[in-house]
Design a protein around this motif. Structure first.
Motif, PDB file in Angstrom:
ATOM      1  N   ILE A 244      -7.704   3.228  -4.490  1.00 36.59           N
ATOM      2  CA  ILE A 244      -7.824   2.464  -3.252  1.00 36.59           C
ATOM      3  C   ILE A 244      -7.058   1.165  -3.381  1.00 36.59           C
ATOM      4  O   ILE A 244      -7.066   0.518  -4.435  1.00 36.59           O
ATOM      5  CB  ILE A 244      -9.308   2.172  -2.896  1.00 36.59           C
ATOM      6  CG1 ILE A 244      -9.396   1.381  -1.572  1.00 36.59           C
ATOM      7  CG2 ILE A 244     -10.035   1.465  -4.017  1.00 36.59           C
ATOM      8  CD1 ILE A 244     -10.807   1.226  -1.026  1.00 36.59           C
ATOM      9  N   VAL A 245      -6.340   0.806  -2.334  1.00 37.82           N
ATOM     10  CA  VAL A 245      -5.767  -0.525  -2.180  1.00 37.82           C
ATOM     11  C   VAL A 245      -6.444  -1.150  -0.968  1.00 37.82           C
ATOM     12  O   VAL A 245      -6.445  -0.562   0.120  1.00 37.82           O
ATOM     13  CB  VAL A 245      -4.245  -0.482  -1.992  1.00 37.82           C
ATOM     14  CG1 VAL A 245      -3.724  -1.850  -1.548  1.00 37.82           C
ATOM     15  CG2 VAL A 245      -3.558  -0.072  -3.291  1.00 37.82           C
ATOM     16  N   ALA A 246      -7.049  -2.302  -1.169  1.00 37.41           N
ATOM     17  CA  ALA A 246      -7.805  -2.952  -0.098  1.00 37.41           C
ATOM     18  C   ALA A 246      -7.480  -4.436  -0.047  1.00 37.41           C
ATOM     19  O   ALA A 246      -7.221  -5.066  -1.075  1.00 37.41           O
ATOM     20  CB  ALA A 246      -9.310  -2.764  -0.319  1.00 37.41           C
TER      21      ALA A 246
ATOM     22  N   CYS B  13      -7.207   0.430   2.772  1.00 36.95           N
ATOM     23  CA  CYS B  13      -8.243  -0.254   3.552  1.00 36.95           C
ATOM     24  C   CYS B  13      -7.727  -1.668   3.802  1.00 36.95           C
ATOM     25  O   CYS B  13      -8.094  -2.610   3.112  1.00 36.95           O
ATOM     26  CB  CYS B  13      -9.553  -0.246   2.772  1.00 36.95           C
ATOM     27  SG  CYS B  13     -10.968  -0.906   3.672  1.00 36.95           S
ATOM     28  N   LEU B  14      -6.872  -1.797   4.802  1.00 37.18           N
ATOM     29  CA  LEU B  14      -6.143  -3.041   5.036  1.00 37.18           C
ATOM     30  C   LEU B  14      -6.696  -3.762   6.259  1.00 37.18           C
ATOM     31  O   LEU B  14      -6.742  -3.213   7.357  1.00 37.18           O
ATOM     32  CB  LEU B  14      -4.650  -2.737   5.241  1.00 37.18           C
ATOM     33  CG  LEU B  14      -3.983  -1.881   4.161  1.00 37.18           C
ATOM     34  CD1 LEU B  14      -2.510  -1.660   4.509  1.00 37.18           C
ATOM     35  CD2 LEU B  14      -4.129  -2.516   2.786  1.00 37.18           C
TER      36      LEU B  14
ATOM     37  N   ALA C 241       0.834  -1.206   0.000  1.00 35.95           N
ATOM     38  CA  ALA C 241       0.000   0.000   0.000  1.00 35.95           C
ATOM     39  C   ALA C 241       0.865   1.252   0.000  1.00 35.95           C
ATOM     40  O   ALA C 241       0.575   2.224  -0.716  1.00 35.95           O
ATOM     41  CB  ALA C 241      -0.934  -0.003   1.202  1.00 35.95           C
ATOM     42  N   GLU C 242       1.940   1.243   0.777  1.00 33.84           N
ATOM     43  CA  GLU C 242       2.797   2.422   0.844  1.00 33.84           C
ATOM     44  C   GLU C 242       3.576   2.630  -0.449  1.00 33.84           C
ATOM     45  O   GLU C 242       3.825   3.775  -0.861  1.00 33.84           O
ATOM     46  CB  GLU C 242       3.716   2.333   2.062  1.00 33.84           C
ATOM     47  CG  GLU C 242       2.935   2.466   3.358  1.00 33.84           C
ATOM     48  CD  GLU C 242       3.767   2.208   4.608  1.00 33.84           C
ATOM     49  OE1 GLU C 242       5.018   2.260   4.517  1.00 33.84           O
ATOM     50  OE2 GLU C 242       3.168   1.982   5.682  1.00 33.84           O
ATOM     51  N   ASP C 243       3.935   1.565  -1.132  1.00 30.80           N
ATOM     52  CA  ASP C 243       4.567   1.703  -2.444  1.00 30.80           C
ATOM     53  C   ASP C 243       3.588   2.276  -3.466  1.00 30.80           C
ATOM     54  O   ASP C 243       3.951   3.123  -4.291  1.00 30.80           O
ATOM     55  CB  ASP C 243       5.101   0.354  -2.926  1.00 30.80           C
ATOM     56  CG  ASP C 243       6.383  -0.064  -2.217  1.00 30.80           C
ATOM     57  OD1 ASP C 243       6.946   0.752  -1.455  1.00 30.80           O
ATOM     58  OD2 ASP C 243       6.814  -1.222  -2.423  1.00 30.80           O
ATOM     59  N   ARG C 244       2.336   1.823  -3.411  1.00 31.51           N
ATOM     60  CA  ARG C 244       1.329   2.371  -4.305  1.00 31.51           C
ATOM     61  C   ARG C 244       1.050   3.835  -3.962  1.00 31.51           C
ATOM     62  O   ARG C 244       0.817   4.661  -4.863  1.00 31.51           O
ATOM     63  CB  ARG C 244       0.026   1.562  -4.223  1.00 31.51           C
ATOM     64  CG  ARG C 244       0.097   0.143  -4.756  1.00 31.51           C
ATOM     65  CD  ARG C 244       0.596   0.051  -6.174  1.00 31.51           C
ATOM     66  NE  ARG C 244      -0.016   1.061  -7.031  1.00 31.51           N
ATOM     67  CZ  ARG C 244       0.471   1.448  -8.198  1.00 31.51           C
ATOM     68  NH1 ARG C 244       1.591   0.917  -8.653  1.00 31.51           N
ATOM     69  NH2 ARG C 244      -0.154   2.360  -8.918  1.00 31.51           N
ATOM     70  N   LEU C 245       1.065   4.174  -2.683  1.00 32.55           N
ATOM     71  CA  LEU C 245       0.901   5.560  -2.262  1.00 32.55           C
ATOM     72  C   LEU C 245       2.001   6.432  -2.861  1.00 32.55           C
ATOM     73  O   LEU C 245       1.738   7.523  -3.378  1.00 32.55           O
ATOM     74  CB  LEU C 245       0.918   5.653  -0.740  1.00 32.55           C
ATOM     75  CG  LEU C 245       1.007   7.066  -0.151  1.00 32.55           C
ATOM     76  CD1 LEU C 245      -0.248   7.880  -0.490  1.00 32.55           C
ATOM     77  CD2 LEU C 245       1.205   6.998   1.361  1.00 32.55           C
TER      78      LEU C 245
ATOM     79  N   ARG D 199      -6.631  -3.444  -6.152  1.00 28.82           N
ATOM     80  CA  ARG D 199      -6.301  -2.036  -6.371  1.00 28.82           C
ATOM     81  C   ARG D 199      -7.247  -1.497  -7.421  1.00 28.82           C
ATOM     82  O   ARG D 199      -7.417  -2.101  -8.485  1.00 28.82           O
ATOM     83  CB  ARG D 199      -4.855  -1.920  -6.842  1.00 28.82           C
ATOM     84  CG  ARG D 199      -4.480  -0.569  -7.446  1.00 28.82           C
ATOM     85  CD  ARG D 199      -3.137  -0.662  -8.131  1.00 28.82           C
ATOM     86  NE  ARG D 199      -2.833   0.544  -8.881  1.00 28.82           N
ATOM     87  CZ  ARG D 199      -2.463   0.573 -10.151  1.00 28.82           C
ATOM     88  NH1 ARG D 199      -2.349  -0.552 -10.835  1.00 28.82           N
ATOM     89  NH2 ARG D 199      -2.208   1.708 -10.758  1.00 28.82           N
ATOM     90  N   ALA D 200      -7.893  -0.370  -7.129  1.00 28.83           N
ATOM     91  CA  ALA D 200      -8.843   0.212  -8.067  1.00 28.83           C
ATOM     92  C   ALA D 200      -8.598   1.713  -8.175  1.00 28.83           C
ATOM     93  O   ALA D 200      -8.354   2.387  -7.187  1.00 28.83           O
ATOM     94  CB  ALA D 200     -10.274  -0.061  -7.608  1.00 28.83           C
TER      95      ALA D 200
END
Length: 281
Positions: free
Chosen positions: A198-200, A170-171, A74-78, A278-279
């Motif tokens: 969003i990454v969930a 949203c983990l 998630a942090e890499d995608r952020l 991931r969307a």
């Protein structure tokens, strides 16, 4: 009168797993999180050192890997979102997330919104104070009781800018929601500005297994936090695309293992099924 809800015990357990990764597993760490070590305190660190056989069991290593890899992913995608101009980060069900206290240089313009139930957020803030950690300038705590207000109302009250895109994590949250409420999270994100993402993580449906059947689900239910939903990954992907997201990617544990945990000598690796989506709006 309904009994007031207490702070989340499973959130504390997740933070303890992140601390265990720092103390037990080999370098390099998948997720560098010295703040989690501070938060568990001396008593927590001593308990981890006494639990040798339990923390090194295959199941414990898999669970620990899942927890740290989902945060790292998630942090890499952020970071990728920030590089394209996203400057708002919403952490749903933040629990004891520590990103705001270990921010890298690329976050200097980021506004971080931690969303959680008031009782859980109050417990976290008490713990932060107890270990001498203050509130970063770009962090906004947004306590939201969903029995009384919507996520949109809670974010508006916290000063969120709906005209600008945001990254949402949203983990470890959706399984505690009903299916309708879980889809409601995606419906909300879909209303955000174009470019929002969003990454969930979610509980992946298995053939014939009830949502609460696993030992982890039973342990969560025993502390009053039952799992309520699970999803077929490909059905979830198809629905989110039909609902209007421009990109919906499923990420398997096997893919995450290659990216973050390949050939580790400590045996840390996630389960290989699909439980991350991931969307992008």
């Amino acid at each position: 009168m309904a009994e007031a809800r207490g702070s989340s015990q499973t959130a504390w357990g997740v933070m303890t797993l992140r601390a265990a990764h720092q103390l037990i597993d080999d370098a390099p760490r998948i997720l560098d999180d010295p703040v989690a070590v501070q938060l568990v305190g001396e008593e927590g660190r001593a308990a981890l050192s006494r639990a040798d056989s339990r923390v090194h069991s295959p199941g414990a290593r898999t669970l620990r890997a899942h927890v740290v890899i989902r945060s790292r992913h998630a942090e890499d995608r952020l970071q990728a979102a920030v590089s394209r101009g996203v400057d708002q980060y919403v952490i749903l069900g933040a629990g004891y997330d520590t990103f705001a206290w270990r921010q890298p240089e690329w976050t200097h313009a980021l506004r971080i919104f931690e969303i959680d139930h008031p009782a859980s957020q109050a417990a976290k803030r008490d713990r932060l104070s107890a270990v001498g950690l203050g509130q970063p300038e770009n962090l906004i705590f947004a306590a939201v009781d969903f029995e009384h207000e919507t996520l949109r109302d809670g974010l508006a009250r916290a000063g969120f800018d709906f005209s600008r895109p945001a990254f949402v994590s949203c983990l470890g949250v959706l399984m505690y929601l009903t299916e309708a409420a879980a889809y409601g999270v995606f419906d909300f994100v879909r209303t955000l500005a174009p470019g929002s993402e969003i990454v969930a993580t979610f509980r992946s449906a298995r053939d014939g297994e009830e949502v609460g059947a696993s030992p982890l689900a039973q342990a969560a239910a025993a502390v009053g936090e039952p799992w309520l939903s699970q999803f077929d990954p490909f059905a979830l992907q198809a629905k989110l695309l039909a609902d209007g997201f421009s990109v919906v990617d499923l990420v398997s544990g096997a893919e995450l293992e290659v990216r973050y945990a390949l050939k580790r000598r400590d045996g840390i690796a996630p389960g290989r099924g699909i439980s991350t989506v991931r969307a992008i709006v």
